[in-house]
Design a protein around this motif. Structure first.
Motif, PDB file in Angstrom:
ATOM      1  N   GLU A   1     -30.503  -7.962  15.844  1.00 54.19           N
ATOM      2  CA  GLU A   1     -31.216  -8.635  14.991  1.00 54.19           C
ATOM      3  C   GLU A   1     -32.455  -8.074  14.422  1.00 54.19           C
ATOM      4  O   GLU A   1     -33.497  -8.574  15.103  1.00 54.19           O
ATOM      5  N   THR A   2     -32.717  -6.812  14.038  1.00 53.15           N
ATOM      6  CA  THR A   2     -33.918  -6.119  13.907  1.00 53.15           C
ATOM      7  C   THR A   2     -34.885  -6.689  13.105  1.00 53.15           C
ATOM      8  O   THR A   2     -35.962  -6.674  12.894  1.00 53.15           O
ATOM      9  N   GLY A   3     -34.089  -7.280  11.845  1.00 53.57           N
ATOM     10  CA  GLY A   3     -34.950  -7.809  10.911  1.00 53.57           C
ATOM     11  C   GLY A   3     -35.784  -8.914  11.285  1.00 53.57           C
ATOM     12  O   GLY A   3     -36.950  -9.165  10.760  1.00 53.57           O
ATOM     13  N   ILE A   4     -35.525  -9.714  12.207  1.00 55.33           N
ATOM     14  CA  ILE A   4     -36.332 -10.813  12.585  1.00 55.33           C
ATOM     15  C   ILE A   4     -37.665 -10.216  13.435  1.00 55.33           C
ATOM     16  O   ILE A   4     -38.749 -10.710  13.078  1.00 55.33           O
ATOM     17  N   VAL A   5     -37.296  -9.279  14.088  1.00 58.29           N
ATOM     18  CA  VAL A   5     -38.479  -8.496  14.755  1.00 58.29           C
ATOM     19  C   VAL A   5     -39.347  -8.002  13.829  1.00 58.29           C
ATOM     20  O   VAL A   5     -40.528  -8.011  13.950  1.00 58.29           O
ATOM     21  N   SER A   6     -38.734  -7.156  12.852  1.00 59.85           N
ATOM     22  CA  SER A   6     -39.471  -6.522  12.049  1.00 59.85           C
ATOM     23  C   SER A   6     -40.270  -7.192  11.209  1.00 59.85           C
ATOM     24  O   SER A   6     -41.638  -7.060  10.850  1.00 59.85           O
ATOM     25  N   SER A   7     -39.705  -8.547  10.689  1.00 61.69           N
ATOM     26  CA  SER A   7     -40.870  -9.423   9.996  1.00 61.69           C
ATOM     27  C   SER A   7     -41.968 -10.134  10.789  1.00 61.69           C
ATOM     28  O   SER A   7     -42.833 -10.098  10.376  1.00 61.69           O
ATOM     29  N   LEU A   8     -41.740 -10.002  11.915  1.00 62.67           N
ATOM     30  CA  LEU A   8     -42.908 -10.547  12.853  1.00 62.67           C
ATOM     31  C   LEU A   8     -43.938  -9.431  13.157  1.00 62.67           C
ATOM     32  O   LEU A   8     -45.130  -9.623  12.939  1.00 62.67           O
ATOM     33  N   VAL A   9     -43.369  -8.181  13.232  1.00 61.27           N
ATOM     34  CA  VAL A   9     -44.088  -6.911  13.377  1.00 61.27           C
ATOM     35  C   VAL A   9     -45.181  -6.797  12.155  1.00 61.27           C
ATOM     36  O   VAL A   9     -46.217  -6.420  12.330  1.00 61.27           O
ATOM     37  N   GLY A  10     -44.640  -7.179  10.962  1.00 60.70           N
ATOM     38  CA  GLY A  10     -45.205  -7.054   9.965  1.00 60.70           C
ATOM     39  C   GLY A  10     -46.394  -8.150   9.670  1.00 60.70           C
ATOM     40  O   GLY A  10     -47.467  -7.714   8.834  1.00 60.70           O
ATOM     41  N   GLN A  11     -46.391  -9.030  10.434  1.00 56.23           N
ATOM     42  CA  GLN A  11     -47.560  -9.863  10.334  1.00 56.23           C
ATOM     43  C   GLN A  11     -48.281  -9.765  11.591  1.00 56.23           C
ATOM     44  O   GLN A  11     -49.773 -10.314  11.697  1.00 56.23           O
ATOM     45  N   LEU A  12     -48.336  -8.892  12.194  1.00 56.55           N
ATOM     46  CA  LEU A  12     -49.188  -8.312  13.290  1.00 56.55           C
ATOM     47  C   LEU A  12     -50.658  -7.925  12.704  1.00 56.55           C
ATOM     48  O   LEU A  12     -51.595  -8.244  13.398  1.00 56.55           O
ATOM     49  N   GLY A  13     -50.513  -7.266  11.630  1.00 56.00           N
ATOM     50  CA  GLY A  13     -51.792  -6.730  10.987  1.00 56.00           C
ATOM     51  C   GLY A  13     -52.208  -7.579   9.871  1.00 56.00           C
ATOM     52  O   GLY A  13     -52.872  -7.217   8.996  1.00 56.00           O
ATOM     53  N   ASN A  14     -51.447  -9.003   9.977  1.00 59.53           N
ATOM     54  CA  ASN A  14     -52.164  -9.954   8.877  1.00 59.53           C
ATOM     55  C   ASN A  14     -53.653 -10.102   8.665  1.00 59.53           C
ATOM     56  O   ASN A  14     -54.201 -10.283  10.016  1.00 59.53           O
ATOM     57  N   LYS A  15     -54.388 -10.284   7.694  1.00 60.37           N
ATOM     58  CA  LYS A  15     -55.704 -10.343   7.761  1.00 60.37           C
ATOM     59  C   LYS A  15     -56.204 -11.461   8.192  1.00 60.37           C
ATOM     60  O   LYS A  15     -57.332 -11.544   8.489  1.00 60.37           O
ATOM     61  N   ASP A  16     -55.320 -12.483   8.159  1.00 62.04           N
ATOM     62  CA  ASP A  16     -55.662 -13.860   9.059  1.00 62.04           C
ATOM     63  C   ASP A  16     -55.465 -13.592  10.293  1.00 62.04           C
ATOM     64  O   ASP A  16     -54.267 -13.711  10.615  1.00 62.04           O
ATOM     65  N   ILE A  17     -56.497 -13.775  11.305  1.00 63.64           N
ATOM     66  CA  ILE A  17     -56.317 -13.625  12.659  1.00 63.64           C
ATOM     67  C   ILE A  17     -55.329 -14.622  13.199  1.00 63.64           C
ATOM     68  O   ILE A  17     -54.636 -14.288  14.449  1.00 63.64           O
ATOM     69  N   GLY A  18     -55.531 -15.834  12.632  1.00 62.64           N
ATOM     70  CA  GLY A  18     -54.426 -16.698  13.455  1.00 62.64           C
ATOM     71  C   GLY A  18     -52.953 -16.512  13.095  1.00 62.64           C
ATOM     72  O   GLY A  18     -52.201 -16.682  14.108  1.00 62.64           O
TER      73      GLY A  18
END
Length: 635
Positions: free
Chosen positions: A500-517
């Motif tokens: 289920e790499t798609g799940i992990v990749s979606s979360l990785v994509g949010q590690l750099g979200n401009k909102d720190i929360g």
């Protein structure tokens, strides 16, 4: 002089006394006072005035006895003000009796004694007290009078320094007496307005016994939905802490709420759903009671309004021997999953058993009423939306920390319904449904049975929800809905296979979200994928690195103290499982952990052990690293 109006504790013995017993003593005192005043041989004019007041008070006390002993009111009379005022009147009568008895004998010495001990000021004070007692009982009789409409907002002498007590007494008495429904509604609304002012008013209202008559009005409405709404609104404002919510529970309020919600019209359901949500939010015990009273079934039925449930019907309603419905039923029965088989059977045997909510008003029986279906068809979009918003809010609050309620919501119908709403709706309704899913996922994180039965990624209901959670994480920009979606996925980390790499990749994509929360929540969720408790932690750790998760993770470490802590936890897990990664070496992960150890961050009990293991792994794999050079590492 007004008496103190501070609420007094009522002992068991006091509660066992009948109202007649409470009133008998002051009546006896008035008789004694009249007799003693007639025997007085000094201060005659003052004693005559006191005798007249005692006689007037005696008549009012006897009127109160007749009121409380009549068959029509004896069982429903609101007794708190009667007991409180009767006790105060008795004290005033005893004081008057003591003074008058001093006037019985004559003689020079006695006259001198009376001159010293019984001045005109004493008689004036006693006269004022008796006049206050007369005023109190006049007011008391007025609030029970059938001629009065609604609550009496006059202020008796006993409440002169604290009018709130009189207003509360009068409103509760109006609620409890079988008057016109308009008066009961007005009294409930007035209590609600008082409750909205401040904490002390709410405390007084509950202490003075408003909960029971409000629940009675909620149950019958006085024959009017407006009455039920007024009662629900007042209770909503009153139950703002666990203690007061517990009083509602102890008074049998939860079964009443569930019954009213299941059987009432939509406008009443809106108010009751909000009340259910409030009680469930602040009282964990009440959550379980609500679940056992089966409130979730009508709540979900209200959510299904105008929702396309064809996928659910195709898979779970009816169903042959090899249908998903039949397979799941057998699996659950074999695992002896509590109460689940019967519920699934009920879903399958009758599509109407779960869809139908008897929400038509039961108050219009003379004209035949209207069916639930007709009412819902004619309801405005705004009314339907409000009902669904409040029902979803109630589901969210009921699922918080409750295995029992989460199991019910995680049944196929509940998950399909929530997934459809998350997909098609926006605003409060979507948010409440996401929060409900998040709470169910939190419970599943610590409950293996719930995870295995309800959250198999291959299960159509679970897949429908997971697809929507991923869509929200990847496509939505609203932080309020992104964060619960991320949290839910993190809580369910152990259900996902290494593929289920798609799940992990979606979360990785949010590690750099401009909102720190959002970035912090993504790090927390990924840490649950990489945690050693997760069977696929090594594979998930590799996937995080493969999808370029290290660079945004390293940036997160410098954003804030909280982001640094959560980021270091994830970095430690990655180092433990993929310590030979060139990405970690290029990012100088070892130096970062060494710096964290020196700064004392590693002394946090939550991360001490994983720091030690992470440093050990990195020192083994990264060039130029030797154990004897790292004496500061946590051991």
């Amino acid at each position: 002089m007004a008496a103190s109006t501070a609420p007094t504790a009522t002992t068991t013995t006091d509660r066992e006394k009948t109202l007649q017993d409470e009133l008998a003593f002051p009546i006896l005192l008035t008789d004694r006072l009249i007799k003693s005043a007639g025997e007085a041989e000094s201060s005659r004019s003052e004693c005559v005035d006191i005798s007249r007041q005692a006689d007037e008070l005696s008549h009012k006390l006897r009127a109160a006895v007749r009121l409380t002993s009549s068959p029509s009111s004896s069982s429903s009379i609101y007794d708190r003000p009667i007991r409180r005022i009767a006790a105060d009147v008795a004290k005033n009568l005893e004081r008057a009796l003591t003074l008058v008895r001093k006037c019985k004998h004559t003689g020079l010495l006695r006259h001198v004694f009376l001159t010293i001990t019984s001045s005109a000021a004493d008689f004036k004070k006693v006269t004022n007290l008796l006049q206050s007692s007369i005023g109190d009982f006049s007011w008391l009789l007025s609030i029970y009078s059938d001629d009065e409409g609604g609550a009496n907002l006059a202020i008796p002498p006993i409440a002169r320094d604290d009018p709130i007590i009189a207003w509360v007494w009068s409103s509760i008495a109006s609620l409890q007496i079988n008057r016109q429904v308009k008066d009961r509604i007005d009294s409930a609304n007035y209590l609600a307005s008082l409750a909205g002012h401040n904490q002390r008013y709410r405390k007084v209202i509950v202490e003075e016994g408003a909960v029971s008559p409000l629940l009675r009005l909620l149950k019958d409405g006085g024959g009017s939905p407006e009455g039920q709404i007024a009662a629900a609104t007042a209770l909503y404002l009153l139950v703002d802490e666990t203690e007061r919510s517990g009083i509602v529970t102890n008074e049998g309020g939860i079964p009443i709420m569930v019954q009213v919600f299941a059987e009432s019209c939509m406008s009443v359901q809106i108010a009751v759903a909000e009340l259910v949500a409030k009680v469930a939010e602040i009282d964990p015990v009440a959550r379980e009671v609500f679940g056992k009273e089966n409130v979730l079934k009508p709540l979900i039925s209200c959510l299904i309004l105008d929702v396309d449930m064809e996928d659910y019907k195709r898979l779970y309603v009816g169903g042959g021997k090899n249908s998903i419905h039949s397979i799941v039923q057998k699996e659950l029965a074999a695992k002896n999953y509590p109460n689940y088989t019967n519920r699934v059977l009920n879903h399958g045997n009758s599509s109407n058993s779960y869809h139908k909510v008897h929400s038509c008003s039961s108050f219009d029986s003379r004209t035949g009423g209207s069916s639930s279906r007709k009412e819902r068809e004619n309801a405005s979009t705004e009314v339907k939306l409000k009902l669904k918003v409040n029902s979803a809010l109630a589901l969210w609050r009921l699922c918080e920390g409750s295995v029992f309620n989460s199991q019910k919501v995680a049944e196929p119908k509940g998950l399909f319904c929530l997934s459809k709403i998350i997909e098609t709706e926006r605003g409060e309704l979507q948010y409440h449904c996401l929060m409900a899913i998040m709470e169910v996922a939190k419970v599943a994180e610590d409950n293996a049975d719930l995870r295995k039965v309800a959250w198999k990624p291959s299960s159509p209901p679970a897949k429908a929800v997971l697809d929507q959670l991923l869509r929200v994480i990847k496509e939505e920009s609203n932080l309020d809905i992104q964060i619960p979606a991320i949290k839910a996925i993190g809580c369910l980390a152990r259900i996902f296979s290494a593929k289920e790499t798609g799940i992990v990749s979606s979360l990785v994509g949010q590690l750099g979200n401009k909102d720190i929360g959002v970035a912090i929540e993504a790090a927390i969720a990924l840490a649950k994928f990489a945690c050693p408790d997760n069977h696929n932690c090594v594979s998930h750790s590799k996937t995080i690195i493969e999808f370029n998760g290290v660079p945004p993770l390293m940036k997160l470490l410098s954003a804030s103290d909280r982001s640094r802590k959560q980021g270091l936890v994830l970095l430690c897990y990655l180092s433990m499982h993929v310590g030979n990664s060139k990405e970690l070496a290029e990012a100088r992960a070892l130096k970062t952990l060494e710096s964290a150890a020196k700064s004392g961050m590693a002394q946090n009990p939550e991360v001490r052990e994983i720091f030690s293991r992470a440093l050990h792994h990195l020192m083994l794999y990264q060039d130029g690293s030797h154990p004897h050079n790292h004496g500061f590492a946590v051991v």
